[in-house]
Write a protein that holds these residues in place. Structure first.
Motif, PDB file in Angstrom:
ATOM      1  N   VAL A 178       3.960 -17.371  22.757  1.00 50.15           N
ATOM      2  CA  VAL A 178       3.633 -18.683  23.313  1.00 50.15           C
ATOM      3  C   VAL A 178       2.344 -19.165  22.655  1.00 50.15           C
ATOM      4  CG1 VAL A 178       3.097 -20.012  25.386  1.00 50.15           C
ATOM      5  CG2 VAL A 178       4.695 -18.091  25.533  1.00 50.15           C
ATOM      6  N   VAL A 179       2.381 -20.360  22.083  1.00 47.44           N
ATOM      7  CA  VAL A 179       1.249 -20.901  21.331  1.00 47.44           C
ATOM      8  C   VAL A 179       0.975 -22.326  21.793  1.00 47.44           C
ATOM      9  CG1 VAL A 179       0.391 -21.555  19.039  1.00 47.44           C
ATOM     10  CG2 VAL A 179       1.790 -19.484  19.317  1.00 47.44           C
ATOM     11  N   THR A 180      -0.284 -22.620  22.059  1.00 47.64           N
ATOM     12  CA  THR A 180      -0.707 -23.993  22.357  1.00 47.64           C
ATOM     13  C   THR A 180      -1.636 -24.469  21.254  1.00 47.64           C
ATOM     14  OG1 THR A 180      -0.528 -23.668  24.741  1.00 47.64           O
ATOM     15  CG2 THR A 180      -1.876 -25.508  24.000  1.00 47.64           C
ATOM     16  N   VAL A 181      -1.369 -25.671  20.730  1.00 41.59           N
ATOM     17  CA  VAL A 181      -2.178 -26.261  19.666  1.00 41.59           C
ATOM     18  C   VAL A 181      -2.746 -27.577  20.161  1.00 41.59           C
ATOM     19  CG1 VAL A 181      -2.206 -27.144  17.300  1.00 41.59           C
ATOM     20  CG2 VAL A 181      -0.732 -25.205  17.887  1.00 41.59           C
ATOM     21  N   ASP A 182      -4.075 -27.683  20.140  1.00 38.86           N
ATOM     22  CA  ASP A 182      -4.756 -28.927  20.487  1.00 38.86           C
ATOM     23  C   ASP A 182      -5.748 -29.241  19.382  1.00 38.86           C
ATOM     24  OD1 ASP A 182      -5.457 -31.175  21.841  1.00 38.86           O
ATOM     25  OD2 ASP A 182      -6.274 -30.159  23.602  1.00 38.86           O
ATOM     26  N   ALA A 183      -6.135 -30.499  19.264  1.00 40.84           N
ATOM     27  CA  ALA A 183      -7.054 -30.892  18.197  1.00 40.84           C
ATOM     28  C   ALA A 183      -7.867 -32.104  18.624  1.00 40.84           C
ATOM     29  CB  ALA A 183      -6.287 -31.196  16.912  1.00 40.84           C
ATOM     30  N   ASP A 184      -9.082 -32.184  18.124  1.00 39.33           N
ATOM     31  CA  ASP A 184      -9.972 -33.315  18.356  1.00 39.33           C
ATOM     32  C   ASP A 184     -10.488 -33.801  17.006  1.00 39.33           C
ATOM     33  OD1 ASP A 184     -11.601 -35.232  19.443  1.00 39.33           O
ATOM     34  OD2 ASP A 184     -13.198 -33.824  20.001  1.00 39.33           O
ATOM     35  N   GLU A 244      10.404 -33.679  10.614  1.00 37.73           N
ATOM     36  CA  GLU A 244      10.560 -34.913  11.379  1.00 37.73           C
ATOM     37  C   GLU A 244       9.359 -35.099  12.304  1.00 37.73           C
ATOM     38  OE1 GLU A 244      12.963 -37.055  10.912  1.00 37.73           O
ATOM     39  OE2 GLU A 244      14.061 -35.784   9.498  1.00 37.73           O
ATOM     40  N   PHE A 245       8.795 -36.319  12.300  1.00 39.08           N
ATOM     41  CA  PHE A 245       7.663 -36.596  13.189  1.00 39.08           C
ATOM     42  C   PHE A 245       8.088 -36.434  14.637  1.00 39.08           C
ATOM     43  CE2 PHE A 245       5.369 -39.600  15.932  1.00 39.08           C
ATOM     44  CZ  PHE A 245       4.096 -39.053  15.819  1.00 39.08           C
ATOM     45  N   TYR A 246       7.230 -35.775  15.428  1.00 35.01           N
ATOM     46  CA  TYR A 246       7.540 -35.535  16.832  1.00 35.01           C
ATOM     47  C   TYR A 246       6.592 -36.288  17.758  1.00 35.01           C
ATOM     48  CZ  TYR A 246       8.116 -33.032  21.236  1.00 35.01           C
ATOM     49  OH  TYR A 246       8.316 -32.726  22.554  1.00 35.01           O
ATOM     50  N   LYS A 247       5.299 -35.981  17.740  1.00 41.53           N
ATOM     51  CA  LYS A 247       4.311 -36.605  18.601  1.00 41.53           C
ATOM     52  C   LYS A 247       2.939 -36.178  18.106  1.00 41.53           C
ATOM     53  CE  LYS A 247       3.578 -34.539  22.619  1.00 41.53           C
ATOM     54  NZ  LYS A 247       3.815 -33.937  23.961  1.00 41.53           N
ATOM     55  N   ASN A 248       1.909 -36.485  18.858  1.00 42.31           N
ATOM     56  CA  ASN A 248       0.570 -36.003  18.539  1.00 42.31           C
ATOM     57  C   ASN A 248       0.215 -34.797  19.416  1.00 42.31           C
ATOM     58  OD1 ASN A 248       0.187 -38.002  16.625  1.00 42.31           O
ATOM     59  ND2 ASN A 248      -0.907 -39.365  18.003  1.00 42.31           N
ATOM     60  N   THR A 249      -0.765 -34.009  18.955  1.00 41.77           N
ATOM     61  CA  THR A 249      -1.245 -32.890  19.753  1.00 41.77           C
ATOM     62  C   THR A 249      -1.812 -33.415  21.081  1.00 41.77           C
ATOM     63  OG1 THR A 249      -3.378 -33.061  18.605  1.00 41.77           O
ATOM     64  CG2 THR A 249      -1.794 -31.440  17.771  1.00 41.77           C
ATOM     65  N   PRO A 250      -1.773 -32.586  22.147  1.00 40.18           N
ATOM     66  CA  PRO A 250      -1.490 -31.150  22.172  1.00 40.18           C
ATOM     67  C   PRO A 250      -0.006 -30.851  22.324  1.00 40.18           C
ATOM     68  CG  PRO A 250      -2.205 -31.855  24.335  1.00 40.18           C
ATOM     69  CD  PRO A 250      -2.305 -33.071  23.447  1.00 40.18           C
TER      70      PRO A 250
END
Length: 290
Positions: A253-259, A269-275
């Protein structure tokens, strides 16, 4: 082969890759093995998933797909939760899934394999929200930087590493927070990969110890310094064996967030923005292999 006498559904994406005599090949090969089939042409995103869902509900012995990795993913979405195997006729530009599993790029040989092989390989699928992917999730690439249909048609497999090099020239900077099986890491990076396979459009980039059936996703963050960008370019283009000064981890299980928030792509294929949060489904689908 199964004694199920229902026609085998063959889902065909006519927009995939370069023109090939797929109908003739399927017809000749399946007829030689006394197999009946029924073709289903896709016209828009979602058609392949719908056809595959219906085939699984109808008790198909297998679902065959002609197309690229995106079409294979759609079919995988459609048969999730069933034990119906997928037969792949590689028809895309990269055909990374087929390459990873040792399936011939020649559709004549791939069709013969589907008709004769009793071998099935259970392959993991990664999930983000209600979406699945087979290859990779990656971040930080704007929509106008993705490999175009024109570029793929012109350069074929080289389109993918060419786009990587192009993107790295103007790579975004972000502060990433990545949590892998509960362990949090914060690092400044230009991009993040969450891989299920180590193929990039059919080009083996050999990033980490990744296999399609290990029950794990592989996480790589590439730092934003110039040396890392230079090394990653060499790494992807196979100029030399080198490390990329990147965070690396594996987990379920991996969570990716970015600022600031970064774009997220699933198998091109484009999906959405983080997180986003990714989880792996071990051995979720079966694919016919040599």
């Amino acid at each position: 082969m199964s004694t199920n006498n229902k026609p085998i559904p063959v889902i065909i994406n006519p927009a995939s890759g370069k023109p090939q005599p797929v109908l003739h090949t399927v017809n000749e090969t399946f007829r030689a093995h006394s197999l009946t089939w029924r073709g289903h042409l896709t016209y828009q995103f979602g058609d392949a998933t719908r056809f595959a869902q219906q085939a699984a509900a109808d008790g198909a012995r297998m679902v065959v797909v002609y197309g690229g990795d995106g079409t294979v993913l759609e079919v995988a979405n459609g048969i999730m939760g069933s034990d119906v195997p997928i037969g792949i006729l590689p028809g895309g530009t990269g055909n990374a899934v087929a390459t990873e599993l040792g399936i011939s790029r020649k559709i004549e040989e791939a069709a013969e394999l589907i008709c004769t092989s009793e071998n099935r390989r259970a392959v993991d699928i990664a999930q983000v929200d209600d979406q699945y992917y087979l290859l990779r999730l990656y971040t930080g690439i704007s929509k106008d930087q993705a490999a175009s249909r024109e570029l793929k048609d012109k350069y074929h497999l080289l389109a993918y590493p060419m786009e990587v090099v192009k993107v790295l020239k103007n790579a975004p900077h972000a502060q990433y927070t990545v949590t892998v099986d509960g362990k949090k890491t914060e690092v400044a990076a230009m991009t993040c990969f969450v891989n299920n396979l180590d193929q990039m459009g059919g080009v083996d980039i050999d990033v980490g110890d990744i296999t399609p059936d290990d029950g794990l996703v592989d996480v790589m963050l590439v730092s934003k310094d110039r040396q890392a960008r230079h090394q990653l370019r060499h790494y992807v283009l196979r100029h030399e064996d080198t490390e990329t000064h990147a965070y690396h981890g594996q987990g379920k299980v991996v969570t990716v967030d970015a600022d600031p928030p970064q774009t997220v792509w699933l198998d091109g294929e484009f999906y959405k923005n983080t997180p986003v949060t990714i989880q792996i489904h071990p051995s979720a689908i079966n694919i016919i292999v040599p």
